[in-house]
Design a protein around this motif. Sequence first.
Motif, PDB file in Angstrom:
ATOM      1  N   ASP A 199     -41.395 -25.492   4.451  1.00 40.37           N
ATOM      2  CA  ASP A 199     -41.785 -24.165   3.954  1.00 40.37           C
ATOM      3  C   ASP A 199     -43.116 -23.786   4.610  1.00 40.37           C
ATOM      4  O   ASP A 199     -44.185 -23.938   4.022  1.00 40.37           O
ATOM      5  CB  ASP A 199     -41.904 -24.223   2.422  1.00 40.37           C
ATOM      6  CG  ASP A 199     -42.320 -22.897   1.824  1.00 40.37           C
ATOM      7  OD1 ASP A 199     -42.129 -21.855   2.473  1.00 40.37           O
ATOM      8  OD2 ASP A 199     -42.838 -22.913   0.686  1.00 40.37           O
ATOM      9  N   TRP A 200     -43.001 -23.294   5.865  1.00 40.03           N
ATOM     10  CA  TRP A 200     -44.210 -22.874   6.591  1.00 40.03           C
ATOM     11  C   TRP A 200     -44.987 -21.887   5.730  1.00 40.03           C
ATOM     12  O   TRP A 200     -44.397 -20.973   5.140  1.00 40.03           O
ATOM     13  CB  TRP A 200     -43.812 -22.207   7.914  1.00 40.03           C
ATOM     14  CG  TRP A 200     -42.983 -23.065   8.818  1.00 40.03           C
ATOM     15  CD1 TRP A 200     -41.621 -23.062   8.910  1.00 40.03           C
ATOM     16  CD2 TRP A 200     -43.440 -24.046   9.761  1.00 40.03           C
ATOM     17  NE1 TRP A 200     -41.206 -23.987   9.850  1.00 40.03           N
ATOM     18  CE2 TRP A 200     -42.293 -24.593  10.390  1.00 40.03           C
ATOM     19  CE3 TRP A 200     -44.699 -24.515  10.143  1.00 40.03           C
ATOM     20  CZ2 TRP A 200     -42.379 -25.590  11.370  1.00 40.03           C
ATOM     21  CZ3 TRP A 200     -44.783 -25.499  11.124  1.00 40.03           C
ATOM     22  CH2 TRP A 200     -43.632 -26.019  11.717  1.00 40.03           C
TER      23      TRP A 200
ATOM     24  N   ALA B  30     -40.809 -17.566   7.737  1.00 40.48           N
ATOM     25  CA  ALA B  30     -39.961 -18.618   8.324  1.00 40.48           C
ATOM     26  C   ALA B  30     -39.933 -19.820   7.389  1.00 40.48           C
ATOM     27  O   ALA B  30     -40.964 -20.230   6.854  1.00 40.48           O
ATOM     28  CB  ALA B  30     -40.495 -19.055   9.690  1.00 40.48           C
ATOM     29  N   THR B  31     -38.752 -20.372   7.206  1.00 41.88           N
ATOM     30  CA  THR B  31     -38.580 -21.624   6.470  1.00 41.88           C
ATOM     31  C   THR B  31     -37.564 -22.431   7.259  1.00 41.88           C
ATOM     32  O   THR B  31     -36.452 -21.946   7.502  1.00 41.88           O
ATOM     33  CB  THR B  31     -38.058 -21.349   5.046  1.00 41.88           C
ATOM     34  OG1 THR B  31     -38.935 -20.419   4.398  1.00 41.88           O
ATOM     35  CG2 THR B  31     -37.987 -22.622   4.225  1.00 41.88           C
TER      36      THR B  31
ATOM     37  N   LYS C  61     -45.216 -16.762   2.881  1.00 39.91           N
ATOM     38  CA  LYS C  61     -44.200 -17.809   3.012  1.00 39.91           C
ATOM     39  C   LYS C  61     -42.846 -17.280   3.473  1.00 39.91           C
ATOM     40  O   LYS C  61     -41.951 -18.071   3.745  1.00 39.91           O
ATOM     41  CB  LYS C  61     -44.010 -18.521   1.664  1.00 39.91           C
ATOM     42  CG  LYS C  61     -45.154 -19.466   1.346  1.00 39.91           C
ATOM     43  CD  LYS C  61     -45.126 -19.924  -0.088  1.00 39.91           C
ATOM     44  CE  LYS C  61     -46.266 -20.883  -0.367  1.00 39.91           C
ATOM     45  NZ  LYS C  61     -46.016 -22.238   0.124  1.00 39.91           N
TER      46      LYS C  61
END
Length: 417
Positions: free
Chosen positions: A237-238, A260-261, A257
């Motif tokens: 979870d960037w 991108a994940t 958040k």
Amino acid sequence: MPQRSPLDLPEGDPFGPHNLPYGVFTTPHAPHLRKIGVRYGNHVLDAGAAAAAAASPHAEQLGADTLNPLMAAGRPVWQAVRAEVLGWLTDPAHRSIIEPLMHPLPTVALHLPFEVADYADFYASEHHATNAGRIFRPDGEALSPNWKHMPIGYHGRAGTLLVSGTPIVRPQGQHLPPADTSAPPHASSPTPVFGPSLRLDFEAEVAFVVGAPSTVNTPVGLSGFHDHVFGVCLLNDWSARDIQAWEYRPLGPFLGKSFATSLAAWVTPLEALTAARTSPPARDVPLLPYLDDSAAEPGGLDLRLEVALNGHTVSRPPFSAMYWTAAQQLAHLTVNGASLRTGDVFASGTVSGPRPDELGCLLELTWGGRQPLRLPDSTRTFLEDGDEVTITAWAPGPQGVRIGLGEVTGQVVPATP
Ligand SMILES: O=C(O)/C=C/C(=O)CC(=O)CC(=O)O
Ligand SMILES: [Ca+2]
Ligand SMILES: [Mg+2]
């Protein structure tokens, strides 16, 4: 020396017969033809072709271009397909048909293995939640008063779940100028700037993938976990800490958040993790009946995560330390009547253990950027362009064998000008 068959794995291979994770792949010969694969050692079995050759009753599900039809079919089908695949890979009677359907892993491209429906992210590590509270809210209570009474979470952005290996573009957004970001926003009208995040972070997490859907107004309950959850994937979870710190009050994570994940390309079936089941930490307060798992089977999982930054191990977060179990998260997610769809993903939240070398994000590892992390050739507070983060994990399997989880990796690339 004759070439070893891809069906003859070395003793104790973490992707051996007790594992059998599912993915979706293409080959260079047919780059648009997505197929379901099962990883075996360092090869991928073309499961659709194997099912067709074996006239399997599950040829339709295994011949699909995503895992969704198989995931939707429910637990009895998951068990039957797993037994069938195991037979294809290990029974010498199938060898001559199966061997040519094995592709070396480095020759295939891996894709998002299923269509993601909804995505929620929890906050289930007491160590992470306490540390994040101290760093983000130094003047308040580290844990909010509700934390030990229910699994806290937020709904995230399903459309930006990306398969492992996808480059991560540094997000841009509003944040306070660097000097201000270590402290909470002050009452005295702070002024934000717009630009690339200067505090980009990773979060090492474990994601649970919903297979069988549920009906609206019908809570799933603790006992429904094994009927609804198809498998497990590693997830990153960037998180843009500067965007997050400025935006999150009072509603919680949003653009910090959602850019991108990353999700691993391999879904490990829940059944492969049977030997890894373990009791969660002792509960500090009595739980409401829908969350009370004191009489249930152990709901924790002994997964040993490892986070590498540019090839150097920076942390080994223990999933067994998570306070809330995935079954409790699922029970909570549906207790208000919300339904589940095939492809829903709910993530555990950052996995952090009690020790300094067990923390699952740079926010904690550098204590909000105040204590740089030493790497062999450099130091880091937050991620720099070009940095690559890789999360791997293994779990104890039967007879002392390790079950490997497919890695999730991603490299940070500069913000779009
Ligand atoms: O304490 C906060 O304000 C936020 C913490 C997080 O970063 C939220 C999150 O993604 C949950 C988690 O990964 O555990
Ligand atoms: Ca998270
Ligand atoms: Mg994310």
